[in-house]
Write an enzyme that holds these catalytic residues in place. Structure first.
Site, PDB file in Angstrom:
ATOM      1  CG  HIS A 190      -1.995  -1.062   1.106  1.00 49.62           C
ATOM      2  ND1 HIS A 190      -2.857  -1.164   0.039  1.00 49.62           N
ATOM      3  CD2 HIS A 190      -2.316  -2.079   1.935  1.00 49.62           C
ATOM      4  CE1 HIS A 190      -3.666  -2.191   0.224  1.00 49.62           C
ATOM      5  NE2 HIS A 190      -3.352  -2.771   1.374  1.00 49.62           N
ATOM      6  CG  HIS A 197     -26.244  27.033 -11.310  1.00 50.60           C
ATOM      7  ND1 HIS A 197     -25.232  26.397 -11.977  1.00 50.60           N
ATOM      8  CD2 HIS A 197     -27.400  26.627 -11.906  1.00 50.60           C
ATOM      9  CE1 HIS A 197     -25.754  25.652 -12.957  1.00 50.60           C
ATOM     10  NE2 HIS A 197     -27.051  25.773 -12.933  1.00 50.60           N
TER      11      HIS A 197
END
Ligand SMILES: [Zn+2]
Length: 440
Positions: free
Chosen positions: A266, A345
């Site tokens: 990892h 928005h």
């Protein structure tokens, strides 16, 4: 001829899976939800107040010991690599992984349950093109533990991996091109494996409460201890490939390249993901800014405002940077987070409305027409907008280059223009506009 771009995908519907988490041994319910384009993969902690989400991005990587942990602030999600591998390899770019614990269910130690879950939810195409990282030059990372990862240019995503345990026991090699079908058949069923000498101290310290032969293969000396026999003779290297896919998913872009891995883990996988992200950031930084010419053949803001009647917040062009011919010009608009429309928005997810890009195109086209007609005593009214396409979102910080060309002008009252908006050398929107001019 350019081929059609590969599209982003999400899951077709919500699907859920329950089980036990490895490190805490608690029950956990995992739900996979669809998400919009460009959302990426996010983990949601349903069990915490305000249900925080964590982006599955390398910037959020916290630890890589035994498993990959991501987090933001004090919120953590452990062991994300198997669920990420299944999502990514099976073609899911956007999804919310909701959990009521800090870790997904471990299942049998493979990604089989997640692959089944993705199939249950379905994978559907979205409107936006996929984001890729194309390997241009060989990259590599090395670790003190002997892991070596090399990334080579390739037009597909391939992994060639060599795995070897202590004293090179169980040395295995496999090379694959990662596709959804290959993953499901050859990689997803490969289980986690541990060497007894590595896990003994953890078991003694009670660090793996949910761990058992149900969810990992334990190798002791030459003996393989597991609940069911090996699923593949080379199951270990297959699981290493699974972990590489999951860890590299943290890049957030599809990789076109060939990963050659020797004894990966990892930590090394995460290092490679970090290098790729750094390289991508460097490339974007080079591509984004452009020299905007001033004076000369263009119009500055003042001159634009003498021609156009529009004012804040509806003036959608900052400057005209050049007139190529009498009927063709390029305007520029720098979009900042302070634009009033971003407030609504959308809250927390600012995207410039497509209709305002159409308005910007119309304003640049009107400048052409007003100049041609040598009058500003008229106002242009939209009659139609055809062939309107919104290809990519426009975000705070973008500079839009608005290209307009008058294709038809009948008398001085009617005009047709072909327009498109460009951000970072890519067309973000386009339209064919028709408008009429009336006296003020
Ligand atoms: Zn793993």
């Amino acid at each position: 001829m350019a081929s059609t771009p590969e599209l982003q995908h999400t899951v077709g519907k919500t699907a859920s899976l329950s089980g036990t988490s490895l490190h805490t041994g608690e029950k956990v319910m995992l739900k996979l939800h669809p998400a919009p384009a460009d959302h990426g993969i996010k983990f949601k902690r349903k069990d915490l107040q305000d249900e925080p989400t964590i982006d599955a991005k390398i910037e959020n990587l916290k630890t890589v010991e035994r498993a990959t942990t991501i987090g933001e602030g004090s919120v953590r999600v452990h062991t994300v690599e198997h669920v990420l591998a299944a999502l990514w390899a099976m073609g899911v770019d956007n999804a919310v992984v909701e959990m009521d614990a800090n870790e997904p269910p471990i299942g049998d130690g493979s990604a089989q349950a997640y692959a089944d879950l993705v199939k249950k939810a379905g994978v559907i195409a979205q409107e936006e093109p996929r984001k890729f990282f194309d390997v241009r030059e060989t990259m590599h990372v090395e670790s003190k533990t002997g892991a070596l990862l090399v990334l080579l240019p390739d037009d597909k995503f391939r992994i060639s991996c060599t795995q070897a345990g202590p004293n090179n026991r169980f040395a295995q090699f496999l090379s694959v091109e990662v596709t959804p079908a290959l993953f499901e058949r050859e990689i997803a069923p490969a289980r986690t494996f541990v060497f007894y000498e590595d896990v003994k101290p953890l078991m003694d310290k009670n660090l793996i409460k949910g761990g058992s032969l149900e969810n990992a293969i334990v190798v002791r000396g030459e003996a393989v201890l597991s609940k069911e026999p090996l699923r593949f003779a080379d199951e270990f290297v297959r699981h290493k490939i699974l972990d590489i896919i999951g860890d590299l998913a943290l890049v957030g872009r599809r990789i076109r390249g060939h990963v050659v891995a020797v004894k990966p883990g990892h930590a090394a996988n995460a290092d490679l993901a970090r290098s790729i992200t750094r390289e991508q950031t460097r490339r974007s930084a080079v591509a984004a800014p452009r020299t905007i010419p001033s004076g000369g053949g263009g119009l500055d803001t003042d001159q634009v405002m003498q021609i156009l009647p529009h004012r804040f917040p509806f003036l959608m062009v900052d400057r005209i940077i050049s007139f190529e011919t009498e009927t063709k010009c390029i305007g520029v608009k720098t979009v900042t987070i302070n634009e009033p429309f971003f407030q609504g928005h959308f809250p927390g997810h600012p995207v410039m409305p497509g209709v305002l890009q159409v308005e910007a195109m119309a304003q640049v086209a009107s400048i052409l027409l007003f100049k041609l007609a040598k009058t500003t005593s008229r106002i242009g009214y939209f009659m139609s907008a055809d062939e309107v396409k919104f290809r990519k979102p426009v975000l705070p910080g973008d500079t839009i280059f608005i290209h307009a060309e008058l294709t038809k002008s009948r008398g001085e009252r009617l005009a047709k223009a072909k327009c498109h908006c460009v951000v970072n050398d890519a067309i973000v929107s386009e339209a064919e506009l028709m408008f009429t001019f009336l006296d003020k």
